[in-house]
Structures are given as C-alpha cells and as structure tokens.
Design an enzyme around this catalytic site. Structure first.
Site, short mmCIF file in Angstrom:
data_model
loop_
_atom_site.label_atom_id
_atom_site.label_comp_id
_atom_site.label_asym_id
_atom_site.label_seq_id
_atom_site.Cartn_x
_atom_site.Cartn_y
_atom_site.Cartn_z
CG ASP A 139 45.24 110.21 42.78
OD1 ASP A 139 44.37 111.09 42.72
OD2 ASP A 139 45.70 109.62 41.79
CD GLU A 152 41.15 112.11 44.19
OE1 GLU A 152 41.02 112.87 43.21
OE2 GLU A 152 41.45 110.92 44.09
CG ASP A 195 48.19 108.13 39.31
OD1 ASP A 195 47.36 109.00 38.97
OD2 ASP A 195 48.39 107.09 38.66
#
Length: 399
Positions: free
Chosen positions: A187, A281, A364
């Site tokens: 992340d 991501e 996170d």
C-alpha cells in the site's frame, strides 16, 4: 532465459566528441521533424499517413540535399524515423498522444544508435574504462559495474546540467531468484512511502521538499539573470551568467531525481527478493495530481516509477506482480471480516475499529493485507477481469 537489461553510465567525451554528439542529436531531431511534417501533410491530403519503409527510402535523397546529414552516425538518423513510426502506431492504438515536433530547447537531448553485428559482446565494445560507439569511436566512461551479455543498442543523452550519459540495452541470461513462498500486499501513500501487509514501513523521505527552498532561491536568481540579459539585448544562449545559473538549477533537480531513483531501486529490489507474489494498487496518478493541495507531494513520491520497477524486476527474477483493480476499496474493507467502512475514505482517519467484527486496524497495514488477499485470490483462480496480472516470464501485462 535471455532477457533485456539496461546499463547506464556517465561518459566523458572529448571536445571533438561533444561537438559530434551535438551534431548527431541535431540531425536526428531534424529528420524526425521533417518526416513528422510530411506525415501530417500527407494525412491532410489523402487521409492516410506514411510508413516507416516509405520514409526510410527517402533518407538517401535527404542526405543529398543536406550534406551535413552524412557527417553523423547513419543508424541514429534511421532510428529517429523508426521512433516516429512507432509513435504513430501507439497513437492509433490510443496508447499515447499524437507525436509532437522535437525542440532544441528541451533540457534533455538524446539520440539512439544500433550496435552492428549479432555477435557483438561487451568485450568487443568495452576495453577498460573506454567504450566504443559508432562515429564517436572510443569514449571514456565511468565503469561502475561489469556489462554482461550482448549489446543491442546505445542511447547517448545530454542532460540539462551538461553531463553526458550512455544507456546500453543488453540481452543477457538472468537467473531467477530462489522462491520464498511469501505473498505481500504493498500500500503506497504520502505519509509513509509504502506499507507492506507484514507491517514493514518504508518512510517517505520527501526528496523534493528537502531541497525546495534552495531550488526556489536559485530559480529566482535565474529569473533575475534572464531579465538582465534581455534588458541588455543579449541572447540567452550567449549570456554566460544566465547559462551558469541555469546549469546550477539543473544540478539541483538532478540531485533530487538521483536520490529518489536510488531509493526506488533499493525498495523495489528488496521487495522482489523477499516475496514471490506482490499485490499492488492500480492508481490513476494523472487524475490524482489534479488535486492542487496534493499534486506536489504525489509527484515527489513517484508511484508510477516504483510500480514499473516492481514489474520489470519481477519479470527478470521469476516473481509475480498482481495489479489489483482500481475499483477495489483496499483501505475501506476490513481484512478480517470483509465489512466495508466508508468513513475510511477520509485520509485523516489513520486507525479504525471494524463495526462488524470489532477488529482494530492501522489504515495502511489493513490496506496491504487486503491487497495481499486479493492477489492470492486472483493467482488461485487465474481470472483477470478488471484486474491486471503480470506473470513471470511473460514480459507483458494482461487485463
């Protein structure tokens, strides 16, 4: 398995070689712009563009008209036409914008040349601290590491600070790294650069912010020297104080970029060595940069460059990178029960407790765990859908 790898070195050309590099850059730019103008004119008249073959056949005629094109490396001129054809191919496939004319005012100038012969090996082109390049012959360079494999081509670049570099594209055998049996979710953020699902945190060193005041001060000096030169009716190219200050500003930007790139390489290599499957991501960075409050910070962290490094290093070393779809709400989902907590949309909420199962989460780390679980699910099912999956050895991304 043979794979492509690039090596970048600083070169130290002589005065004569610097002049030849400048000429080659100018000729490559001229040929590119010449055929770009012709391409657009032909398209307006016929509704069709040109091809690489038709442009390539006209280069000898162009050399007869402009004698100075014969002074430089012929493969660099040929390559500039090939780059134009490839740019149009990508444009028609909607992969990039329409090709634009190249400007001599661009702070970074370069040209690309092919190394002739399929049997070309480093020991043929490199002897000690000297590198043999077409037309330039032997050029001294900073040999920081050994070049292995067959050299395919070389790109000679002159940056804004006046330094010269060469990038060698090499075909070589790269051994896969040992399997660790580990899967991790990554992340990325602004507070911390990256937080992994196992709790590892990589701090955001904010390289631009650390030199922002100094850069702004030197930029103001540059603006003042520009006004002085214009008031004296002196061309900026001939204003010595302006040019000295311009190089000084460029060196600050170069220092920031070098620090950032070194950090990204170290982090991406460490992650690829430690894990077999890496979930990341899919970020719309260009859209995110439209936020005026965050655009500078987003540019400073270079997420796109980091993800690109992860992907090609995973391809080299036999690991797998899974790009989770942009609609996947990694921060809002509870990694324990799957409950979606929409209040987590607010960036100020760093910790939260799940209303469904009562689990307490660090924002996170929880996002990293969700990316890890989604990556494992995608690999297990081998379904892509709206998600990108970069498999080791494929060299491409599907989805």
């Amino acid at each position: 398995m043979s794979k492509h790898k690039a090596y970048k070195f600083r070169i130290y050309p002589t005065t004569e070689q610097e002049i030849l590099i400048a000429k080659t850059i100018g000729c490559s730019r001229f040929v590119f712009n010449h055929f770009l103008a012709k391409w657009e004119e032909t398209y307006k008249v016929t509704g069709k563009g040109l091809s690489y073959g038709s442009c390539s056949k006209e280069i000898p005629v162009l050399k007869q008209e402009f004698d100075w094109l014969r002074e430089v490396d012929s493969t660099s001129v040929q390559t500039s036409v090939k780059h134009l054809a490839e740019a149009y191919d990508r444009f028609f496939k909607r992969q990039n914008e329409r090709p634009r004319f190249k400007s001599k005012r661009n702070p970074v100038q370069s040209y690309k040349t092919n190394i002739q012969g399929k049997s070309q090996l480093p020991e043929v082109s490199i002897v000690g601290d000297r590198l043999k390049l077409p037309k330039l012959k032997w050029v001294r360079f900073a040999k920081s590491r050994q070049v292995e494999g067959r050299i395919l081509n070389a790109t000679i670049r002159r940056n804004a600070s006046g330094k010269h570099f060469v990038s060698l594209l090499v075909e070589q055998e790269i051994d896969e790294l040992p399997k660790t049996g580990s899967t991790v979710g990554v992340d990325v953020g602004l507070k911390d650069f990256a937080v992994l699902s196992d709790g590892t945190v990589y701090q955001n060193d904010r390289y631009f912010r650390s030199l922002e005041k100094r850069q702004a001060r030197e930029q103001r000096k540059l603006s003042r020297r520009r006004l002085i030169a214009l008031n004296r009716n002196v061309k900026l190219s001939e204003a010595r104080n302006y040019q000295k200050q311009k190089r000084k500003v460029a060196r600050i930007h170069e220092k920031i970029a070098n620090k950032r790139t070194d950090f990204l390489h170290k982090v991406s290599t460490e992650i690829v060595k430690s894990h077999d499957v890496i979930g990341i991501e899919t970020l719309q960075v260009k859209h995110m940069q439209q936020d005026r409050k965050l655009s500078k910070s987003i540019s400073d962290v270079s997420w796109s460059a980091f993800f690109r490094m992860l992907e090609y290093k995973a391809h080299w070393y036999g690991k797998t990178v899974v790009k989770v779809g942009k609609t996947f709400a990694s921060s809002q989902l509870c990694s324990s029960c799957g409950h979606r907590h929409k209040d987590v949309k607010h960036l100020g909420l760093r910790e939260w407790t799940c209303p469904g199962c009562g689990a307490h989460h660090d924002r996170d780390v929880n996002a990293g765990l969700n990316l890890k679980q989604e990556a494992e699910r995608i690999v297990a099912s081998s379904t892509v859908g709206t998600t990108g999956l970069a498999w080791p050895g494929s060299g491409r991304q599907t989805g």
